[in-house]
Design a protein around this motif. Sequence first.
Motif, PDB file in Angstrom:
ATOM      1  N   GLN A 180      47.930   5.981  57.202  1.00 44.93           N
ATOM      2  CA  GLN A 180      47.594   6.457  55.859  1.00 44.93           C
ATOM      3  C   GLN A 180      48.843   6.958  55.136  1.00 44.93           C
ATOM      4  OE1 GLN A 180      45.152  10.035  55.712  1.00 44.93           O
ATOM      5  NE2 GLN A 180      43.967   9.173  54.004  1.00 44.93           N
ATOM      6  N   GLN A 181      49.680   7.701  55.849  1.00 36.21           N
ATOM      7  CA  GLN A 181      50.901   8.224  55.248  1.00 36.21           C
ATOM      8  C   GLN A 181      51.852   7.085  54.871  1.00 36.21           C
ATOM      9  OE1 GLN A 181      52.320  10.950  58.232  1.00 36.21           O
ATOM     10  NE2 GLN A 181      50.942  12.610  57.593  1.00 36.21           N
ATOM     11  N   GLN A 182      51.922   6.066  55.722  1.00 37.44           N
ATOM     12  CA  GLN A 182      52.804   4.938  55.438  1.00 37.44           C
ATOM     13  C   GLN A 182      52.307   4.145  54.232  1.00 37.44           C
ATOM     14  OE1 GLN A 182      55.906   3.901  57.015  1.00 37.44           O
ATOM     15  NE2 GLN A 182      55.792   2.895  55.003  1.00 37.44           N
ATOM     16  N   ILE A 183      50.993   3.961  54.126  1.00 34.69           N
ATOM     17  CA  ILE A 183      50.437   3.242  52.971  1.00 34.69           C
ATOM     18  C   ILE A 183      50.756   3.998  51.685  1.00 34.69           C
ATOM     19  CG2 ILE A 183      48.325   2.458  51.842  1.00 34.69           C
ATOM     20  CD1 ILE A 183      47.114   2.002  54.605  1.00 34.69           C
ATOM     21  N   ALA A 184      50.624   5.322  51.724  1.00 34.37           N
ATOM     22  CA  ALA A 184      50.936   6.127  50.539  1.00 34.37           C
ATOM     23  C   ALA A 184      52.398   5.929  50.133  1.00 34.37           C
ATOM     24  CB  ALA A 184      50.655   7.604  50.824  1.00 34.37           C
ATOM     25  N   GLN A 185      53.292   5.885  51.124  1.00 33.07           N
ATOM     26  CA  GLN A 185      54.703   5.650  50.833  1.00 33.07           C
ATOM     27  C   GLN A 185      54.925   4.235  50.291  1.00 33.07           C
ATOM     28  OE1 GLN A 185      57.464   7.774  50.929  1.00 33.07           O
ATOM     29  NE2 GLN A 185      58.276   5.991  49.832  1.00 33.07           N
ATOM     30  N   ASP A 186      54.198   3.261  50.861  1.00 33.82           N
ATOM     31  CA  ASP A 186      54.307   1.869  50.389  1.00 33.82           C
ATOM     32  C   ASP A 186      53.887   1.766  48.924  1.00 33.82           C
ATOM     33  OD1 ASP A 186      55.096   1.074  52.925  1.00 33.82           O
ATOM     34  OD2 ASP A 186      53.073   0.477  53.535  1.00 33.82           O
ATOM     35  N   VAL A 187      52.781   2.416  48.578  1.00 38.19           N
ATOM     36  CA  VAL A 187      52.294   2.381  47.195  1.00 38.19           C
ATOM     37  C   VAL A 187      53.313   2.999  46.258  1.00 38.19           C
ATOM     38  CG1 VAL A 187      50.551   3.320  45.623  1.00 38.19           C
ATOM     39  CG2 VAL A 187      49.847   2.336  47.816  1.00 38.19           C
ATOM     40  N   CYS A 188      53.892   4.130  46.663  1.00 40.10           N
ATOM     41  CA  CYS A 188      54.888   4.801  45.831  1.00 40.10           C
ATOM     42  C   CYS A 188      56.105   3.899  45.617  1.00 40.10           C
ATOM     43  CB  CYS A 188      55.294   6.117  46.489  1.00 40.10           C
ATOM     44  SG  CYS A 188      56.504   7.073  45.539  1.00 40.10           S
ATOM     45  N   THR A 189      56.584   3.302  46.697  1.00 35.37           N
ATOM     46  CA  THR A 189      57.749   2.409  46.605  1.00 35.37           C
ATOM     47  C   THR A 189      57.447   1.216  45.710  1.00 35.37           C
ATOM     48  OG1 THR A 189      58.457   3.031  48.843  1.00 35.37           O
ATOM     49  CG2 THR A 189      59.345   0.985  47.933  1.00 35.37           C
ATOM     50  N   ALA A 190      56.274   0.610  45.912  1.00 36.79           N
ATOM     51  CA  ALA A 190      55.900  -0.572  45.133  1.00 36.79           C
ATOM     52  C   ALA A 190      55.767  -0.241  43.651  1.00 36.79           C
ATOM     53  CB  ALA A 190      54.589  -1.144  45.667  1.00 36.79           C
ATOM     54  N   GLN A 191      55.200   0.928  43.339  1.00 37.21           N
ATOM     55  CA  GLN A 191      55.039   1.310  41.935  1.00 37.21           C
ATOM     56  C   GLN A 191      56.384   1.558  41.271  1.00 37.21           C
ATOM     57  OE1 GLN A 191      52.241   4.568  42.427  1.00 37.21           O
ATOM     58  NE2 GLN A 191      50.520   3.283  41.766  1.00 37.21           N
ATOM     59  N   GLN A 192      57.325   2.111  42.006  1.00 37.65           N
ATOM     60  CA  GLN A 192      58.667   2.329  41.470  1.00 37.65           C
ATOM     61  C   GLN A 192      59.363   1.003  41.175  1.00 37.65           C
ATOM     62  OE1 GLN A 192      60.569   4.739  44.457  1.00 37.65           O
ATOM     63  NE2 GLN A 192      59.619   6.656  43.759  1.00 37.65           N
ATOM     64  N   ILE A 193      59.247   0.059  42.108  1.00 35.33           N
ATOM     65  CA  ILE A 193      59.834  -1.275  41.890  1.00 35.33           C
ATOM     66  C   ILE A 193      59.163  -1.975  40.719  1.00 35.33           C
ATOM     67  CG2 ILE A 193      60.194  -3.555  42.894  1.00 35.33           C
ATOM     68  CD1 ILE A 193      60.267  -2.180  45.655  1.00 35.33           C
ATOM     69  N   SER A 194      57.841  -1.870  40.669  1.00 36.62           N
ATOM     70  CA  SER A 194      57.070  -2.516  39.598  1.00 36.62           C
ATOM     71  C   SER A 194      57.475  -1.961  38.239  1.00 36.62           C
ATOM     72  CB  SER A 194      55.578  -2.305  39.825  1.00 36.62           C
ATOM     73  OG  SER A 194      54.816  -2.850  38.791  1.00 36.62           O
ATOM     74  N   ALA A 195      57.680  -0.660  38.165  1.00 39.78           N
ATOM     75  CA  ALA A 195      58.085  -0.029  36.898  1.00 39.78           C
ATOM     76  C   ALA A 195      59.440  -0.540  36.434  1.00 39.78           C
ATOM     77  CB  ALA A 195      58.103   1.486  37.049  1.00 39.78           C
ATOM     78  N   LYS A 196      60.364  -0.719  37.371  1.00 40.56           N
ATOM     79  CA  LYS A 196      61.695  -1.222  37.035  1.00 40.56           C
ATOM     80  C   LYS A 196      61.614  -2.678  36.551  1.00 40.56           C
ATOM     81  CE  LYS A 196      64.231   1.735  40.282  1.00 40.56           C
ATOM     82  NZ  LYS A 196      65.098   1.763  41.489  1.00 40.56           N
ATOM     83  N   LEU A 197      60.733  -3.462  37.176  1.00 40.70           N
ATOM     84  CA  LEU A 197      60.616  -4.875  36.812  1.00 40.70           C
ATOM     85  C   LEU A 197      60.002  -5.070  35.427  1.00 40.70           C
ATOM     86  CD1 LEU A 197      59.403  -6.383  40.218  1.00 40.70           C
ATOM     87  CD2 LEU A 197      61.692  -6.525  39.221  1.00 40.70           C
ATOM     88  N   THR A 198      59.130  -4.127  35.042  1.00 44.37           N
ATOM     89  CA  THR A 198      58.443  -4.272  33.756  1.00 44.37           C
ATOM     90  C   THR A 198      59.187  -3.630  32.601  1.00 44.37           C
ATOM     91  OG1 THR A 198      57.107  -2.322  34.313  1.00 44.37           O
ATOM     92  CG2 THR A 198      56.159  -4.491  34.786  1.00 44.37           C
TER      93      THR A 198
END
Length: 312
Positions: free
Chosen positions: A293-311
Amino acid sequence: MKIIRGIANLNNQFSQCVLTLGNFDGVHLGHQQLINHLIEQGKKLNLPTVVMLFEPQPLEFFSKQNAPARLTSFKEKVQLIEKLGIDYIIAVPFTQTFANMSAANFIQDWLINQLQAKYIVIGDDFRFGHERKGDITLLQQYTHNNQFAVESMPTFVYNTLRVSSTAVREALFNSDFKLAHCLLGRHYTIQGKVVHGNALARQLGFPTANIHLNRSKPALQGVYLVKVRNCCDDQHYHGIANIGIRPTIQGKKAILEVNLFDFSGDIYGQYLDVTFVRKLRDEKKFDSLTDLQQQIAQDVCTAQQISAKLTN
């Protein structure tokens, strides 16, 4: 486009044709070049275009465990070929009886007698018939009686790299989605129907859309930032996806799980196009569901940061 499942179901749907045959896994730029050339010949001869596929793919039949990863399911492959403008797909069940057929018998009985192919084009590395003894040289032996014309398409090359299904698999294995795009002529996408899962991800606070892969072995493994299109309403989302066997819960069969950002709703039974943007990490077995669960939360945070940069 019509799909004919097996040569026995041909039923005189056409009297003559122009034909290509192969696995066409991934329908990459080399495949597209070959099919587009076939369509040009079909127009010149005023004959229907036919693509012959084999299902399962031969290596999956002979050695399922050692077969290469599948880039496209049968349904995905058909959709991609249909977009190119082919008239017919003949889906041949690859069985032991078919595998035992000699190349000469395949040419005479299938290509000449039943399909009445007037033009055949194949890739330069394509082999067929028992023990893979059939090739362009054998086909050419049948052209002297004007049975059909035959042509071998040269390898399609991108920046000195031979475009092939193997090259696409290697690009995906290395998470080089830019190169995969260049070899495919499109983003690498998996399409599938959302099915009910075990609801574990929902219990962990990250509900996922579960998609069965309908292939023996997927070409990707791990956790990814993805773009998702709902094929039913054409809505687009970002999210994270895990593709693998889910070792923490002792999973046995690979499945695609997608957590959509900023989404809540019921999409069971709907089809999603999942495009892979960037790999976040490999799949791994965690000691506890809390660690997962903790790793998924970190994955979501990382992915959202990358997604924000891409958009931006």
